[in-house]
Design an enzyme around this catalytic site. Structure first.
Site, PDB file in Angstrom:
ATOM      1  N   CYS A  12      48.258  38.089  49.671  1.00 36.92           N
ATOM      2  CA  CYS A  12      47.409  36.874  50.174  1.00 36.92           C
ATOM      3  C   CYS A  12      47.040  35.792  49.284  1.00 36.92           C
ATOM      4  O   CYS A  12      47.443  36.042  48.150  1.00 36.92           O
ATOM      5  CB  CYS A  12      45.965  37.469  50.670  1.00 36.92           C
ATOM      6  N   ASP A 139      37.357  45.764  51.506  1.00 37.54           N
ATOM      7  CA  ASP A 139      37.409  45.162  50.218  1.00 37.54           C
ATOM      8  C   ASP A 139      36.067  45.457  49.763  1.00 37.54           C
ATOM      9  O   ASP A 139      35.183  45.693  50.186  1.00 37.54           O
ATOM     10  CB  ASP A 139      37.601  43.625  50.839  1.00 37.54           C
TER      11      ASP A 139
END
Length: 226
Positions: A12, A139
């Site tokens: 990402c 996360d």
């Protein structure tokens, strides 16, 4: 998402053509573009569209949003055909469904896991609430939204989660094998998502081709362990 012993790899925060090519050459399954303007890794929909044109068939583009409007989601999706969505803000289950349905795209939902006491986060309930998500991305909870490069206590997660999970937050070539080993038995399937762990030192949004290669190699090594 793939089988339990073939971990799906997403990289990402891509901002440059050279980094797209490094990810593709290393064997990444997906490339993430940050659609959140305050982020140091932000790219405009137009820029993301240019970068996404470099992706071969079979490599998934993922658009990361934080509390975005429907107009912003539509604009980004128009620029990047067939991209998947990733909601990383305070979006409710109904809001995620509404946005995804409006553009007819699947989505991942990020869960912000506390770094101090992972066990205090009810992941089972979260996955039930966001049951329409294709996967739940784990996360670490940091100030702001994502991209903190911090890990949480993987061992404190529930032993069984009836969902496809994406491990994120502070992953590096050095620790991703341990993360896969610990989380794979807990989920229906497992993916990994890395950003800061494969960047040039101190340069957000600029990836290191060597680290990308090392990260993918570490994931494949973990997959080879029965």
């Amino acid at each position: 998402m793939t089988t339990s012993h073939n971990t799906f790899i997403k990289i990402c925060g891509i901002t440059r053509e050279v980094d797209v090519l490094a990810c593709v050459n290393a064997g990444a399954n997906a490339i993430g573009f940050v659609m959140y303007p305050p982020s140091a890794r932000y790219v405009s929909p137009e820029r993301a569209g240019v970068l996404a044109k470099l992706l071969p068939s079979g490599t998934q583009a993922v658009l990361l949003f934080v509390n975005a409007s429907l107009e912003d989601v539509k604009t980004a999706c128009n620029a990047i055909p067939n991209a998947m969505l990733q909601f990383h803000g305070d979006e409710s289950p109904a809001e995620c469904d509404r946005l995804a349905q409006a553009v007819n795209r699947p989505y991942w939902r990020a869960a912000r896991i506390p770094t101090e006491n992972t066990a205090s986060f009810d992941l089972v309930k979260f996955t039930q609430d966001y049951s329409n998500a294709k996967a739940i991305l784990l996360d670490a909870h940091v100030d702001g939204y994502g991209g903190g490069g911090k890990t949480f206590n993987w061992s404190q997660l529930p032993p069984n989660v009836n969902a496809h999970l994406v491990l994120s937050g502070g992953l590096t070539p050095a620790n991703v094998t341990d993360g896969i080993r610990l989380l794979r038995p807990k989920a229906l399937s497992l993916a990994v998502d890395v950003s800061s762990g494969v960047e040039l030192d101190g340069q957000k949004g600029l990836k290191d081709a060597r680290k990308i290669q090392e990260f993918v190699a570490a994931v494949k090594a973990a997959d080879a362990i029965e």
